[in-house]
Scaffold this active site. Structure first.
Site, PDB file in Angstrom:
ATOM      1  N   SER A   1     -14.473 -86.221 -55.899  1.00 27.77           N
ATOM      2  CA  SER A   1     -15.377 -87.241 -56.450  1.00 27.77           C
ATOM      3  C   SER A   1     -15.171 -87.341 -57.960  1.00 27.77           C
ATOM      4  O   SER A   1     -15.156 -86.326 -58.654  1.00 27.77           O
ATOM      5  CB  SER A   1     -16.830 -86.869 -56.186  1.00 27.77           C
ATOM      6  OG  SER A   1     -17.045 -86.658 -54.818  1.00 27.77           O
TER       7      SER A   1
ATOM      8  N   GLU B   1     -22.558 -79.758 -38.877  1.00 30.70           N
ATOM      9  CA  GLU B   1     -22.173 -78.714 -37.896  1.00 30.70           C
ATOM     10  C   GLU B   1     -22.126 -77.359 -38.592  1.00 30.70           C
ATOM     11  O   GLU B   1     -22.580 -76.347 -38.034  1.00 30.70           O
ATOM     12  CB  GLU B   1     -20.807 -79.034 -37.265  1.00 30.70           C
ATOM     13  CG  GLU B   1     -20.815 -80.203 -36.298  1.00 30.70           C
ATOM     14  CD  GLU B   1     -20.774 -81.561 -37.003  1.00 30.70           C
ATOM     15  OE1 GLU B   1     -20.605 -81.589 -38.251  1.00 30.70           O
ATOM     16  OE2 GLU B   1     -20.922 -82.593 -36.328  1.00 30.70           O
TER      17      GLU B   1
ATOM     18  N   GLU C   1     -30.378 -75.877 -58.616  1.00 34.32           N
ATOM     19  CA  GLU C   1     -31.415 -76.630 -57.907  1.00 34.32           C
ATOM     20  C   GLU C   1     -31.001 -76.736 -56.453  1.00 34.32           C
ATOM     21  O   GLU C   1     -30.185 -77.555 -56.095  1.00 34.32           O
ATOM     22  CB  GLU C   1     -31.537 -78.019 -58.525  1.00 34.32           C
ATOM     23  CG  GLU C   1     -32.907 -78.641 -58.400  1.00 34.32           C
ATOM     24  CD  GLU C   1     -33.187 -79.177 -57.016  1.00 34.32           C
ATOM     25  OE1 GLU C   1     -33.810 -78.433 -56.237  1.00 34.32           O
ATOM     26  OE2 GLU C   1     -32.815 -80.306 -56.714  1.00 34.32           O
TER      27      GLU C   1
ATOM     28  N   TYR D   1     -11.905 -78.532 -54.839  1.00 31.61           N
ATOM     29  CA  TYR D   1     -11.958 -77.507 -53.799  1.00 31.61           C
ATOM     30  C   TYR D   1     -11.199 -77.986 -52.548  1.00 31.61           C
ATOM     31  O   TYR D   1     -10.215 -77.394 -52.149  1.00 31.61           O
ATOM     32  CB  TYR D   1     -13.406 -77.201 -53.401  1.00 31.61           C
ATOM     33  CG  TYR D   1     -14.184 -76.283 -54.326  1.00 31.61           C
ATOM     34  CD1 TYR D   1     -13.792 -76.056 -55.633  1.00 31.61           C
ATOM     35  CD2 TYR D   1     -15.337 -75.645 -53.874  1.00 31.61           C
ATOM     36  CE1 TYR D   1     -14.530 -75.208 -56.468  1.00 31.61           C
ATOM     37  CE2 TYR D   1     -16.074 -74.798 -54.696  1.00 31.61           C
ATOM     38  CZ  TYR D   1     -15.670 -74.585 -55.998  1.00 31.61           C
ATOM     39  OH  TYR D   1     -16.401 -73.761 -56.797  1.00 31.61           O
TER      40      TYR D   1
HETATM   41  C1  LIG Z   1     -18.928 -88.253 -50.277  1.00 34.18           C
HETATM   42  C2  LIG Z   1     -18.092 -87.009 -50.337  1.00 34.18           C
HETATM   43  C3  LIG Z   1     -17.809 -86.430 -51.552  1.00 34.18           C
HETATM   44  C4  LIG Z   1     -17.021 -85.280 -51.624  1.00 34.18           C
HETATM   45  N1  LIG Z   1     -16.718 -84.765 -52.861  1.00 34.18           N
HETATM   46  C5  LIG Z   1     -15.924 -83.673 -52.946  1.00 34.18           C
HETATM   47  C6  LIG Z   1     -15.534 -83.170 -54.225  1.00 34.18           C
HETATM   48  O1  LIG Z   1     -15.905 -83.699 -55.271  1.00 34.18           O
HETATM   49  N2  LIG Z   1     -14.732 -82.098 -54.274  1.00 34.18           N
HETATM   50  C7  LIG Z   1     -14.308 -81.461 -53.142  1.00 34.18           C
HETATM   51  O2  LIG Z   1     -13.601 -80.460 -53.269  1.00 34.18           O
HETATM   52  N3  LIG Z   1     -14.631 -81.933 -51.912  1.00 34.18           N
HETATM   53  C8  LIG Z   1     -15.436 -83.022 -51.789  1.00 34.18           C
HETATM   54  N4  LIG Z   1     -15.766 -83.529 -50.551  1.00 34.18           N
HETATM   55  C9  LIG Z   1     -15.181 -82.917 -49.351  1.00 34.18           C
HETATM   56  C10 LIG Z   1     -16.170 -82.150 -48.494  1.00 34.18           C
HETATM   57  O3  LIG Z   1     -16.520 -80.926 -49.087  1.00 34.18           O
HETATM   58  C11 LIG Z   1     -15.498 -81.970 -47.133  1.00 34.18           C
HETATM   59  O4  LIG Z   1     -15.284 -83.254 -46.573  1.00 34.18           O
HETATM   60  C12 LIG Z   1     -16.341 -81.146 -46.192  1.00 34.18           C
HETATM   61  O5  LIG Z   1     -16.428 -79.810 -46.620  1.00 34.18           O
HETATM   62  C13 LIG Z   1     -15.750 -81.177 -44.743  1.00 34.18           C
HETATM   63  O6  LIG Z   1     -14.421 -80.845 -44.739  1.00 34.18           O
HETATM   64  P1  LIG Z   1     -13.322 -81.774 -44.041  1.00 34.18           P
HETATM   65  O7  LIG Z   1     -13.533 -83.170 -44.493  1.00 34.18           O
HETATM   66  O8  LIG Z   1     -11.996 -81.151 -44.269  1.00 34.18           O
HETATM   67  O9  LIG Z   1     -13.674 -81.733 -42.510  1.00 34.18           O
HETATM   68  P2  LIG Z   1     -13.279 -80.572 -41.484  1.00 34.18           P
HETATM   69  O10 LIG Z   1     -13.624 -79.257 -42.058  1.00 34.18           O
HETATM   70  O11 LIG Z   1     -11.872 -80.788 -41.040  1.00 34.18           O
HETATM   71  O12 LIG Z   1     -14.255 -80.886 -40.297  1.00 34.18           O
HETATM   72  C14 LIG Z   1     -13.960 -81.890 -39.297  1.00 34.18           C
HETATM   73  C15 LIG Z   1     -15.055 -81.826 -38.253  1.00 34.18           C
HETATM   74  O13 LIG Z   1     -15.022 -80.543 -37.613  1.00 34.18           O
HETATM   75  C16 LIG Z   1     -16.287 -79.894 -37.726  1.00 34.18           C
HETATM   76  N5  LIG Z   1     -16.108 -78.463 -37.921  1.00 34.18           N
HETATM   77  C17 LIG Z   1     -15.279 -77.836 -38.799  1.00 34.18           C
HETATM   78  N6  LIG Z   1     -15.414 -76.510 -38.707  1.00 34.18           N
HETATM   79  C18 LIG Z   1     -16.376 -76.272 -37.777  1.00 34.18           C
HETATM   80  C19 LIG Z   1     -16.971 -75.101 -37.236  1.00 34.18           C
HETATM   81  N7  LIG Z   1     -16.610 -73.882 -37.668  1.00 34.18           N
HETATM   82  N8  LIG Z   1     -17.932 -75.259 -36.301  1.00 34.18           N
HETATM   83  C20 LIG Z   1     -18.312 -76.490 -35.846  1.00 34.18           C
HETATM   84  N9  LIG Z   1     -17.767 -77.635 -36.317  1.00 34.18           N
HETATM   85  C21 LIG Z   1     -16.810 -77.524 -37.264  1.00 34.18           C
HETATM   86  C22 LIG Z   1     -16.932 -80.502 -38.955  1.00 34.18           C
HETATM   87  O14 LIG Z   1     -18.332 -80.392 -38.923  1.00 34.18           O
HETATM   88  C23 LIG Z   1     -16.462 -81.947 -38.866  1.00 34.18           C
HETATM   89  O15 LIG Z   1     -17.274 -82.678 -37.970  1.00 34.18           O
HETATM   90  C24 LIG Z   1     -16.542 -84.680 -50.441  1.00 34.18           C
HETATM   91  C25 LIG Z   1     -16.830 -85.252 -49.201  1.00 34.18           C
HETATM   92  C26 LIG Z   1     -17.581 -86.416 -49.152  1.00 34.18           C
HETATM   93  C27 LIG Z   1     -17.849 -87.021 -47.809  1.00 34.18           C
END
Ligand SMILES: Cc1cc2nc3c(=O)[nH]c(=O)nc-3n(C[C@H](O)[C@H](O)[C@H](O)COP(=O)(O)OP(=O)(O)OC[C@H]3O[C@@H](n4cnc5c(N)ncnc54)[C@H](O)[C@@H]3O)c2cc1C
Length: 394
Positions: free
Chosen positions: A166, A378, A249, A133
């Site tokens: 992951s 957030e 779940e 995703y």
């Molecule tokens: C351990 C781990 C495993 C993962 N495994 C997978 C996986 O298998 N497959 C997959 O597809 N993804 C995976 N992810 C990714 C995960 O879904 C994303 O990291 C997560 O959705 C956040 O997106 P981002 O990292 O792009 O951060 P961003 O969306 O860029 O966010 C950066 C910061 O801005 C804040 N922010 C963003 N939008 C808003 C808003 N509207 N209001 C307030 N604050 C906001 C966020 O809270 C964060 O603090 C994994 C992440 C981790 C840490």
């Protein structure tokens, strides 16, 4: 609220408990992780195989799936009781994303051909799945994803990149979202694909996390051809499939029980080592642990609330966000309290010399990602504010 089981639930709980007592492999997952080279080592794989076979015989690998697809057809409360007992016994669920995410999605949206090809292989543990995703720049705002899929005869040709995937380095298949109509509004031009990770043009690059572990990856697609039969649901309607309730779940009960068990482990250690100089006797540490204990009880109540809503046939929404938010932040607080308890000994990560064989610092570092994975804190707070409290969107 009455927390007691109904007679039927009590009987079911007893059956699950008895099964776990007699059949669960004697080595716990904690011991395997600490001593046996993890679940991917030889001992871990043998452990997993034995456990999988026992669960498969009962239809308990994907217990919520309908019986015709190899599940046990459990209702919401039966599933909850089972999850709670598994968590209490620290018994592992063996299916991974196959049973918890893509399997249920295919049962609802897949073609007969897709179900035939994938479901039984998931149950037999022959294939591992990963979730494609997130992309650089498209995490919280997932609908902005840019990976492109262009139709070419009976195939789609995929180009682009995923990140934080992951288990991509061990996965055989990926369920993923790609943009098929760049001119449509952003939620409308996305399609849901099943992609074979061995296909030409797929490459995986490891991302090493804070604690030195390799769990997630970047995945690149260069002219990867995916046959149209691997599209799940309608073309350009993949967003709605991707956001289907993928997980049967949603109560976080496993996490809530796990937090209390982790606390019990730390408390045991502190009591047993009170005189060897490795733990702090400060009142701050004591009051922190008292707070964590109360919070762990509150976390369980939040899970009960989610499951009660589900059992009434309603869909938990901001309530599930509250449970996720609270549990993940509690995990971080527990880890911090444990680090405070052992003070500078928390800098030792070498299992041979560290208190608790290095569990406190490992958990401390590992817990950082829990408030990012599966939707950040957030984002969960936004959901609680807008959908739960009715506050206006920014
Ligand atoms: C351990 C781990 C495993 C993962 N495994 C997978 C996986 O298998 N497959 C997959 O597809 N993804 C995976 N992810 C990714 C995960 O879904 C994303 O990291 C997560 O959705 C956040 O997106 P981002 O990292 O792009 O951060 P961003 O969306 O860029 O966010 C950066 C910061 O801005 C804040 N922010 C963003 N939008 C808003 C808003 N509207 N209001 C307030 N604050 C906001 C966020 O809270 C964060 O603090 C994994 C992440 C981790 C840490």
């Amino acid at each position: 609220m009455d927390f007691k089981d109904t007679p039927a639930q009590a009987t079911w709980r007893q059956e699950v408990r008895e099964f776990l007592r007699t059949e669960r492999p004697k080595v716990s997952t904690d011991e395997m992780n600490m001593e046996g080279g993890g679940m991917r080592g030889a001992a871990g794989m043998a452990w997993m195989k034995e456990w999988r076979e026992k669960l498969a015989k009962k239809g308990w690998i994907a217990a919520a799936w309908p019986k015709e697809y190899g599940g046990a057809g459990l209702g919401v409360m039966e599933q909850f009781v089972m999850n709670e007992e598994f968590a209490e016994a620290r018994a592992m669920n063996v299916g991974g994303m196959g049973t918890s995410m893509i399997g249920p999605t295919l049962i609802v949206h897949g073609t007969e051909e897709q179900k035939k090809e994938h479901l039984s292989r998931i149950l037999r543990g022959e294939v591992q799945w990963c979730q494609g995703y997130s992309e650089p720049g498209s995490g919280s705002d997932l609908a902005s994803l840019q990976t492109r899929a262009v139709r070419d005869g009976d195939d789609f040709v995929i180009n682009g990149q995923k990140i934080w995937t992951s288990g991509a380095h061990t996965a055989d298949w990926m369920f993923m979202l790609a943009r098929t109509d760049p001119d449509a509004p952003k939620h409308r031009g996305i399609t849901y694909f099943l992609l074979n990770m061995k296909d030409p043009g797929v490459s995986v690059r490891p991302l090493i996390n804070l604690s030195g572990g390799h769990m997630f990856n970047e995945v690149f697609f260069e002219d990867v051809r995916v046959p149209i039969r691997n599209v799940v649901g309608e073309i350009n309607r993949g967003w709605y499939i991707g956001t289907t309730t993928l997980d049967f779940e949603r109560s976080s009960i496993g996490n809530a029980v796990g937090q209390r068990q982790t606390l019990e482990y730390y408390l045991r250690y502190i009591k047993e080592h009170r005189d060897d100089g490795t733990v702090s006797h400060s009142p701050t540490v004591k009051t922190e642990f008292a707070d964590r204990w109360i919070e762990a009880a509150a976390a369980k109540m939040l899970s009960y609330r989610v499951i009660t809503i589900q059992a009434e046939g309603r869909v938990p929404n901001h309530e599930a966000s509250i449970a996720k938010l609270y549990n993940s932040e509690l995990g971080q607080r527990i880890a911090r309290s444990a680090m405070k308890a052992i003070g500078t000994y928390g800098l030792l990560t070498d299992r041979e010399v560290a208190p608790m064989r290095g569990r406190a610092p490992a958990t401390y570092m590992g817990s950082v990602s829990s408030t990012i994975a599966g939707g950040t804190s957030e984002v969960q707070r936004n959901i609680v504010a807008t959908r739960g409290l009715g506050l206006p969107r920014a």
